[in-house]
Scaffold this motif. Structure first.
Motif, PDB file in Angstrom:
ATOM      1  N   LYS A 295      75.141  -2.262  91.416  1.00 30.48           N
ATOM      2  CA  LYS A 295      75.179  -0.892  91.892  1.00 30.48           C
ATOM      3  C   LYS A 295      76.142  -0.795  93.072  1.00 30.48           C
ATOM      4  O   LYS A 295      76.272  -1.729  93.861  1.00 30.48           O
ATOM      5  CB  LYS A 295      73.779  -0.445  92.323  1.00 30.48           C
ATOM      6  CG  LYS A 295      73.702   1.001  92.779  1.00 30.48           C
ATOM      7  CD  LYS A 295      72.297   1.366  93.206  1.00 30.48           C
ATOM      8  CE  LYS A 295      72.236   2.808  93.715  1.00 30.48           C
ATOM      9  NZ  LYS A 295      70.876   3.174  94.169  1.00 30.48           N
ATOM     10  N   ARG A 298      81.537  -2.867  92.816  1.00 32.97           N
ATOM     11  CA  ARG A 298      81.326  -4.013  91.930  1.00 32.97           C
ATOM     12  C   ARG A 298      81.697  -5.341  92.595  1.00 32.97           C
ATOM     13  O   ARG A 298      81.338  -6.394  92.100  1.00 32.97           O
ATOM     14  CB  ARG A 298      82.131  -3.820  90.640  1.00 32.97           C
ATOM     15  CG  ARG A 298      81.710  -2.576  89.889  1.00 32.97           C
ATOM     16  CD  ARG A 298      82.282  -2.487  88.518  1.00 32.97           C
ATOM     17  NE  ARG A 298      81.730  -1.310  87.843  1.00 32.97           N
ATOM     18  CZ  ARG A 298      81.821  -1.102  86.538  1.00 32.97           C
ATOM     19  NH1 ARG A 298      82.466  -1.972  85.768  1.00 32.97           N
ATOM     20  NH2 ARG A 298      81.298  -0.016  85.992  1.00 32.97           N
ATOM     21  N   GLU A 312      75.337   1.020  97.698  1.00 22.07           N
ATOM     22  CA  GLU A 312      74.708   2.271  97.263  1.00 22.07           C
ATOM     23  C   GLU A 312      75.673   3.220  96.568  1.00 22.07           C
ATOM     24  O   GLU A 312      75.292   3.930  95.646  1.00 22.07           O
ATOM     25  CB  GLU A 312      74.084   2.984  98.465  1.00 22.07           C
ATOM     26  CG  GLU A 312      72.980   2.195  99.152  1.00 22.07           C
ATOM     27  CD  GLU A 312      72.493   2.876 100.418  1.00 22.07           C
ATOM     28  OE1 GLU A 312      73.168   3.838 100.862  1.00 22.07           O
ATOM     29  OE2 GLU A 312      71.446   2.455 100.954  1.00 22.07           O
ATOM     30  N   GLU A 313      76.929   3.220  97.008  1.00 21.65           N
ATOM     31  CA  GLU A 313      77.893   4.204  96.511  1.00 21.65           C
ATOM     32  C   GLU A 313      79.132   3.498  95.976  1.00 21.65           C
ATOM     33  O   GLU A 313      79.717   2.649  96.647  1.00 21.65           O
ATOM     34  CB  GLU A 313      78.288   5.158  97.641  1.00 21.65           C
ATOM     35  CG  GLU A 313      79.310   6.192  97.254  1.00 21.65           C
ATOM     36  CD  GLU A 313      79.761   7.016  98.453  1.00 21.65           C
ATOM     37  OE1 GLU A 313      80.829   7.639  98.370  1.00 21.65           O
ATOM     38  OE2 GLU A 313      79.044   7.012  99.482  1.00 21.65           O
ATOM     39  N   GLU A 314      79.532   3.853  94.771  1.00 16.24           N
ATOM     40  CA  GLU A 314      80.727   3.234  94.179  1.00 16.24           C
ATOM     41  C   GLU A 314      81.984   3.886  94.742  1.00 16.24           C
ATOM     42  O   GLU A 314      82.125   5.114  94.694  1.00 16.24           O
ATOM     43  CB  GLU A 314      80.694   3.390  92.662  1.00 16.24           C
ATOM     44  CG  GLU A 314      81.833   2.671  91.978  1.00 16.24           C
ATOM     45  CD  GLU A 314      81.654   2.592  90.474  1.00 16.24           C
ATOM     46  OE1 GLU A 314      82.459   1.913  89.827  1.00 16.24           O
ATOM     47  OE2 GLU A 314      80.705   3.203  89.963  1.00 16.24           O
TER      48      GLU A 314
END
Length: 331
Positions: A295, A298, A312-314
């Protein structure tokens, strides 16, 4: 044409938009059921200008070759668009796609496996004309001889078989076959990795010369950063199915933004070790499973700079400079 600067062009030759290729993971001896998906290429977007060379680099298994094959629809895309000359190749049926095959060709990695051992060199190079038609036998023979001279092979070898040639000569046969129909775009899938080091520079110089002579556009896929730096106009860095950074060649090597790009570039060998600015960045662990990417970013499982947001945030590709984009929360 120098590869140090982007060729002037108003419109991209190819525009790849949110392209994905997922392979099913199946279980069961008889009634196989899909239990997951390997995200080999996942939501990738970029553009290629006419006459340039886009280098694609990354670790083994990052999706480089899958990206190239999906662009040419040797693999059917899971989703996304591949726009060439205003036409979405991903939406064409087989008959419509066949008419576009003349414009896009591929040079494969292994010259020992990509040539049919039962066919003569003349038959191999001439096969595209038989498939697409439009030329008589005499014209095909003349064109085959011209192509052999173009890739610096003796036309008198036309009736020989692949096993009678060295690895470098076989790759030249593959290049001649790819150029037979005067394509606009050639995807070079690690075209020198199976060759002796002494031959790699010869084949690379041949590709550069052909590009200048014929106005070709290349997608050059390789794990050899030194060779990619030599031939490319721009470079895209892939990690676990995503492009994490894309920039003009000189800018990427001078000012990399993404931690993964910095780690890759730190591994490039230099003739004079005293000129290295660092001792190399060693990445801990292996890349995550592409069937179950982490998540957030990567790269967070191997990044020494990862913080809470990375898990938490891509991150999305964002501007870092002229024609330079990177997907990192730190930069």
């Amino acid at each position: 044409m120098s590869t140090s600067a982007l060729p002037p062009a108003a419109e991209p030759l190819i525009r790849v938009e949110r392209l994905s290729k997922h392979f099913p993971v199946r279980k069961g001896l008889i009634f196989k059921r899909t239990v997951g998906w390997i995200r080999a290429v996942d939501d990738v977007s970029f553009e290629i200008l006419p006459g340039e060379t886009l280098g694609v680099v990354g670790e083994s298994g990052c999706g480089k070759s899958t990206l190239g094959r999906t662009m040419l629809r040797l693999y059917e895309p899971t989703s996304g668009r591949i726009v060439m000359d205003g036409i979405d190749l991903a939406s064409l049926d087989r008959k419509e796609l066949a008419s576009k095959r003349r414009s896009m060709q591929m040079i494969f990695q292994d010259p020992y496996a990509s040539l049919d051992p039962r066919m003569t060199v003349g038959s191999i190079i001439g096969e595209p004309f038989l498939i697409h038609g439009g030329d008589g036998r005499a014209a095909v023979r003349a064109r085959v001889a011209e192509l052999m001279r173009l890739v610096e092979l003796n036309p008198t070898f036309v009736n020989r078989y692949p096993h009678e040639f060295s690895g470098g000569q076989r790759q030249r046969i593959g290049i001649a076959r790819a150029l037979a129909l005067n394509p606009k775009v050639v995807v070079c899938d690690e075209p020198i990795s199976a060759l002796d080091v002494s031959i790699q520079a010869q084949v690379t110089n041949l590709l550069k010369g052909l590009q200048q002579r014929l106005g070709l556009t290349y997608v050059f896929i390789s794990h050899d950063l030194s060779m990619v730096r030599y031939i490319s106009t721009r470079i895209a860095v892939m990690y676990l199915g995503r492009i994490v950074e894309i920039a003009p060649r000189d800018r990427l090597f001078a000012s990399p933004c993404h931690p993964y790009t910095k780690a890759l570039l730190s591994a490039v060998c230099t003739p004079d070790l005293s000129k290295r600015d660092d001792e190399g960045i060693v990445l801990e662990g292996d890349p995550p499973n592409p069937a179950n990417p982490p998540k957030g970013c990567r790269f967070n499982t191997r990044c020494a700079f990862a913080f809470k947001r990375c898990f938490e945030e891509e991150p999305r590709l964002a501007e870092r400079g002229p024609e330079h984009r990177a997907a990192c929360h730190l930069t």
